[in-house]
Design a protein around this motif. Structure first.
Motif, PDB file in Angstrom:
ATOM      1  N   ARG A  15     -11.254  -0.196  -3.029  1.00  0.00           N
ATOM      2  CA  ARG A  15     -10.345   0.979  -3.326  1.00  0.00           C
ATOM      3  C   ARG A  15      -9.854   1.423  -1.690  1.00  0.00           C
ATOM      4  O   ARG A  15     -10.535   1.595  -0.990  1.00  0.00           O
ATOM      5  N   PHE A  16      -8.424   1.419  -1.688  1.00  0.00           N
ATOM      6  CA  PHE A  16      -7.946   1.810  -0.248  1.00  0.00           C
ATOM      7  C   PHE A  16      -6.853   2.827  -0.562  1.00  0.00           C
ATOM      8  O   PHE A  16      -6.072   2.938  -1.813  1.00  0.00           O
ATOM      9  N   THR A  17      -6.303   3.373   0.400  1.00  0.00           N
ATOM     10  CA  THR A  17      -4.955   4.340   0.660  1.00  0.00           C
ATOM     11  C   THR A  17      -4.196   3.493   1.520  1.00  0.00           C
ATOM     12  O   THR A  17      -4.369   2.764   2.469  1.00  0.00           O
ATOM     13  N   VAL A  18      -2.826   3.652   0.875  1.00  0.00           N
ATOM     14  CA  VAL A  18      -1.617   2.928   1.696  1.00  0.00           C
ATOM     15  C   VAL A  18      -1.232   3.983   2.775  1.00  0.00           C
ATOM     16  O   VAL A  18      -0.706   5.201   2.324  1.00  0.00           O
ATOM     17  N   ASP A  19      -1.120   3.495   3.988  1.00  0.00           N
ATOM     18  CA  ASP A  19      -0.982   4.436   5.019  1.00  0.00           C
ATOM     19  C   ASP A  19       0.696   4.472   5.399  1.00  0.00           C
ATOM     20  O   ASP A  19       1.127   5.374   6.037  1.00  0.00           O
ATOM     21  N   GLU A  20       0.915   2.898   5.647  1.00  0.00           N
ATOM     22  CA  GLU A  20       2.305   2.763   6.027  1.00  0.00           C
ATOM     23  C   GLU A  20       2.714   1.473   5.361  1.00  0.00           C
ATOM     24  O   GLU A  20       2.057   0.484   5.235  1.00  0.00           O
ATOM     25  N   VAL A  21       3.734   1.163   5.069  1.00  0.00           N
ATOM     26  CA  VAL A  21       4.534   0.076   4.592  1.00  0.00           C
ATOM     27  C   VAL A  21       6.060  -0.048   5.118  1.00  0.00           C
ATOM     28  O   VAL A  21       6.626   0.668   5.170  1.00  0.00           O
ATOM     29  N   ALA A  22       6.281  -1.159   5.546  1.00  0.00           N
ATOM     30  CA  ALA A  22       7.774  -1.638   6.013  1.00  0.00           C
ATOM     31  C   ALA A  22       8.618  -1.316   4.771  1.00  0.00           C
ATOM     32  O   ALA A  22       8.409  -1.358   3.664  1.00  0.00           O
ATOM     33  N   ALA A  23       9.832  -1.080   5.152  1.00  0.00           N
ATOM     34  CA  ALA A  23      10.997  -0.873   4.230  1.00  0.00           C
ATOM     35  C   ALA A  23      11.075  -1.955   3.347  1.00  0.00           C
ATOM     36  O   ALA A  23      11.454  -1.879   2.072  1.00  0.00           O
ATOM     37  N   SER A  24      10.785  -3.256   3.709  1.00  0.00           N
ATOM     38  CA  SER A  24      11.008  -4.396   3.145  1.00  0.00           C
ATOM     39  C   SER A  24       9.822  -4.490   2.164  1.00  0.00           C
ATOM     40  O   SER A  24       9.947  -5.714   1.357  1.00  0.00           O
ATOM     41  N   GLY A  25       8.899  -3.926   2.294  1.00  0.00           N
ATOM     42  CA  GLY A  25       7.567  -4.016   1.551  1.00  0.00           C
ATOM     43  C   GLY A  25       6.692  -4.779   2.374  1.00  0.00           C
ATOM     44  O   GLY A  25       6.884  -5.283   3.392  1.00  0.00           O
ATOM     45  N   GLY A  26       5.157  -4.961   1.846  1.00  0.00           N
ATOM     46  CA  GLY A  26       4.185  -5.494   2.622  1.00  0.00           C
ATOM     47  C   GLY A  26       3.187  -6.220   1.709  1.00  0.00           C
ATOM     48  O   GLY A  26       3.341  -5.930   0.469  1.00  0.00           O
ATOM     49  N   GLN A  27       2.494  -6.538   2.219  1.00  0.00           N
ATOM     50  CA  GLN A  27       1.029  -7.545   1.572  1.00  0.00           C
ATOM     51  C   GLN A  27      -0.178  -6.733   2.093  1.00  0.00           C
ATOM     52  O   GLN A  27      -0.352  -6.782   3.490  1.00  0.00           O
ATOM     53  N   VAL A  28      -1.092  -6.922   1.332  1.00  0.00           N
ATOM     54  CA  VAL A  28      -2.418  -6.461   1.890  1.00  0.00           C
ATOM     55  C   VAL A  28      -3.432  -7.742   1.402  1.00  0.00           C
ATOM     56  O   VAL A  28      -3.245  -8.211   0.133  1.00  0.00           O
ATOM     57  N   ILE A  29      -3.884  -8.570   2.346  1.00  0.00           N
ATOM     58  CA  ILE A  29      -4.587  -9.617   1.946  1.00  0.00           C
ATOM     59  C   ILE A  29      -6.228  -9.689   2.282  1.00  0.00           C
ATOM     60  O   ILE A  29      -6.630  -8.877   3.067  1.00  0.00           O
ATOM     61  N   PHE A  30      -6.900  -9.927   1.334  1.00  0.00           N
ATOM     62  CA  PHE A  30      -8.511  -9.632   1.175  1.00  0.00           C
ATOM     63  C   PHE A  30      -9.156 -11.015   1.770  1.00  0.00           C
ATOM     64  O   PHE A  30      -8.669 -12.166   1.260  1.00  0.00           O
TER      65      PHE A  30
END
Length: 741
Positions: free
Chosen positions: A640-655
């Protein structure tokens, strides 16, 4: 039914004199004969242990089963029965793996038992002896249920444990095969006593669940075959009550099978087991020629396997008693009706054994040979009960000896170099037939019991040349340590996140090398996360990226693969803290320490240690440029995580997790796996400030839970309904047939 037929051929028990009692037990009593059968099994096992002390601690038991049990025991003792271990990587999807037995209470007991003693060899030997005794017990009870006298049932019990596949493959190495056939025999007994004699269904529910929950598909296939054969037989006989019983038991087994096997089936598309081809590469299947040599205990055949085209042990051996059927041929007519089901199961199972070696994800049909041996043992016991009521004629004895000689000739033809031991086997077995036929059946009212006693003794003696000539399994002995403490200490200076590079099998050439590294599931004994554990379901893209096999062996290039991406090293994405490099071909030079790592030297390995260890695998490894998150909490099956910042074009979180089927995301979307195997979540600018939860549940989890609930409800409901109906029938004067022991 059965008990009436047995009574017509077995001597009356009350006629025995006091001299025929041992420790208060009647010589004709079932318990004594059962104990004699168990004693014979233990004596055979003891002889093999004397010949090779590690007989039962071999190959996959060394590298797979023991470490698996120990790892599961560690989790159970910690109160954590997880279904997923991210740090074990492709070996950590335990429900898809199946054979971990996560839902099996018998496996739980074994797993905890591995923590009791320090000696792995002794622990494993005790476990396997218990299952050999269970197989003997199941065969004995099943033979009795089909009408065999206690003395012939004792022969069946021993015979079921002595087949070539059981002795040389399952008992030393592939322990789930031994567990399956033992529980199958007991389950078959429970099914027959409920369907045919109206006894309690509870033993079937308990035993069949344990059988299925071992996660070894061949036992489940055999159970399906048995249920179908029994159902067809009851339909032919138009026995409505028995048809209903079979349908209920079959429905329970079906629900349990869905619960245990559906995760692996739905996970297979990302693994190397996703194939659907039907072909015959002649690997661990048999042909008719191999089966014709199956009466010879010292004979070998042409079964292809890990050893090449010629098997170096009597893998095809069924029993020396096959020619002895000639001596009891008069019992066939009285036995055929009662043996319709065992004979049908025998024919179908034999068809599997000699069929294609690959049926989609199913491989190695020789693994079904123990079920062939079980059926033969039961059939022999029943036919002998009905047919050995007088001394066999000299002509029959000579024909049986001739059949043994013919089988010996075929064994010699398969592998002419084995001629000496084939001749010894033929001579010993021919002598055994003569002794059983003449000295063991001198006439009189106890002729069958005397013949059975001699047969049980002869069954042990004919194995003496086999035990001497073939002391161990043809599979590998990896010379691993037996001390749990010693293996645990290997990981004392290593942090979680261990990966081995190189030829892990080379460790066996220098047993003291195991002081520096382990392999396969032995890493579980360190109680550290290790990526190089055993798996039967390699994750296709992950295995290709690191050229890693099912037990942790890699090509030398795997070391470069871990560190060649300077911006995002795979070692970082996998949360590795320790890389063990095994010295050998392609890895002769001391590796250079990547930035943030230190190399230490040992005699057989180099070890790369991360200077500042990272958290265990399973969390967020990294995020794409312009994206940042804060992890709130995590465990093996969720993050479980909070999203702090994302680029305008979107982003990815890799686990640092494999992208197994079954992951869901609340608050964002699953993305295409990074590197084609790392779990990835896509986020957008609109997700900033959101709490995102990533959760793993086995694919089809809702169906699986529904199935196990339905199985439980069906078992409880049927037990209650059947019990009520049975009590009413008893009050009305029905159901008075005696139990058979």
């Amino acid at each position: 039914m059965v008990t009436q037929e047995v009574a017509s051929v077995a001597p009356a028990e009350e006629s025995a004199s006091p001299s025929r009692r041992i420790l208060g037990l009647h010589l004709r009593g079932g318990l004594l004969w059962y104990l004699l059968s168990v004693a014979a099994v233990l004596l055979m096992a003891l002889a093999r242990i004397v010949r090779e002390p590690r007989f039962f601690f071999w190959d996959d038991t060394q590298l797979g089963a023991f470490g698996q049990w120990y790892g599961l025991g560690t989790r159970i003792l910690a109160g954590d029965l997880t279904i997923l271990a991210p740090g074990a990587w492709q070996g950590g999807n335990y429900l898809a793996e199946g054979q971990w037995g996560i839902w099996n209470p018998v496996v739980w007991v074994i797993a905890v038992f591995t923590h009791v003693f320090d000696g792995a060899t002794a622990t494993v030997t005790v476990v396997k002896l218990l299952f050999l005794v269970l197989l003997c017990t199941g065969a004995y009870l099943l033979a009795r249920e089909y009408g065999a006298a206690p003395w012939w049932a004792a022969v069946a019990g021993f015979t079921a444990t002595a087949g070539g596949q059981t002795i040389f493959m399952d008992a030393p190495s592939w322990v789930t095969g031994l567990q399956n056939v033992a529980l199958f025999a007991l389950t078959w007994w429970a099914l027959k006593r409920h369907v045919d004699r109206g006894r309690s269904p509870v033993p079937f529910f308990a035993l069949s669940y344990v059988l299925i929950a071992f996660g070894y598909v061949f036992g489940a296939i055999e159970l399906a075959v048995l249920l179908i054969v029994v159902l067809v037989e009851k339909i032919i006989r138009r026995s409505r009550a028995e048809i209903v019983r079979v349908l209920v038991l079959g429905a329970f087994a079906g629900f349990a099978t869905v619960f245990v096997y559906l995760p692996g089936l739905l996970t297979s598309p990302v693994t190397v087991r996703s194939g659907s081809a039907i072909l015959n590469d002649q690997f661990l299947n048999m042909d008719v020629g191999d089966l014709l040599t199956s009466p010879i205990a010292t004979g070998t055949s042409s079964v292809r396997g890990y050893w090449g085209d010629l098997v170096p042990v009597p893998l095809q051996y069924v029993t020396w008693l096959l020619p002895v059927f000639i001596l009891i041929a008069t019992g066939w007519r009285r036995s055929l009706r009662e043996l319709a089901i065992p004979l049908a199961v025998l024919v179908i199972t034999t068809a599997f054994v000699i069929g294609p070696s690959v049926l989609g994800p199913l491989r190695y049909p020789a693994r079904m040979m123990p079920y062939v041996v079980l059926c033969v043992a039961v059939v022999f016991a029943v036919v002998a009960t009905n047919g050995w009521n007088s001394r066999p004629s000299r002509r029959r004895v000579l024909i049986a000896v001739g059949a043994t000689i013919a089988a010996g000739w075929l064994s010699w033809a398969a592998q002419p170099s084995s001629w000496l031991w084939v001749c010894i086997g033929v001579l010993v077995q021919s002598a055994a037939i003569v002794v059983v036929g003449y000295a063991g059946a001198r006439g009189g009212r106890d002729v069958g019991m005397r013949a059975a006693a001699w047969t049980l003794v002869a069954s042990l003696l004919v194995l003496v040349p086999q035990i001497y000539r073939y002391p161990s399994s043809p599979l590998g002995n990896f010379n691993v340590p037996s001390s749990v403490t010693a293996m645990h200490d290997v990981g004392s200076d290593m942090d979680d996140g261990i990966f081995t590079v190189g030829d892990v099998y080379s460790l066996q050439q220098h047993p003291d090398a195991y002081d520096e590294s382990l392999l396969a599931n032995l890493w579980y004994l360190t109680k550290k996360d290790a990526a190089s554990v055993y798996t039967v379901l390699p994750f296709t893209t992950y295995a290709a990226e690191l050229c890693v096999d099912i037990r942790g062996k890699t090509c030398p290039e795997a070391l470069d693969a871990l560190f060649e991406d300077r911006e995002h090293p795979l070692a970082d994405d996998m949360a590795l803290n320790t890389v063990v490099v095994i010295k050998g071909d392609g890895l002769e030079d001391r590796p250079k320490a990547p930035e943030g790592w230190t190399v230490t030297d040992s005699e057989y390995v180099w070890v790369l240690h991360r200077d500042e260890p990272v958290d265990r695998a399973g969390g967020v490894a990294r995020a794409s440029e312009g994206t940042s998150v804060t992890v709130l909490d995590r465990d093996d099956t969720s993050v479980r995580f909070t999203v702090d910042e994302v680029a305008a074009s979107g982003g990815q979180v890799i686990f640092s997790r494999l992208a197994w089927p079954g992951y869901t995301v609340d608050g964002a979307e699953l993305g295409d796996p990074a590197r084609d195997f790392l779990l990835t979540v896509d986020v957008t600018a609109e997700d900033v400030g959101k709490v995102v939860t990533v959760t793993f549940r086995p694919p089809g989890w809702g169906i699986e839970l529904t199935s196990v609930i339905l199985a439980g409800l069906l078992a409880v409901a049927w037990t209650i309904v059947f019990g009520v109906v049975r009590r009413r029938g008893q009050r009305a004067g029905g159901d008075r047939q005696p139990e058979t022991m």
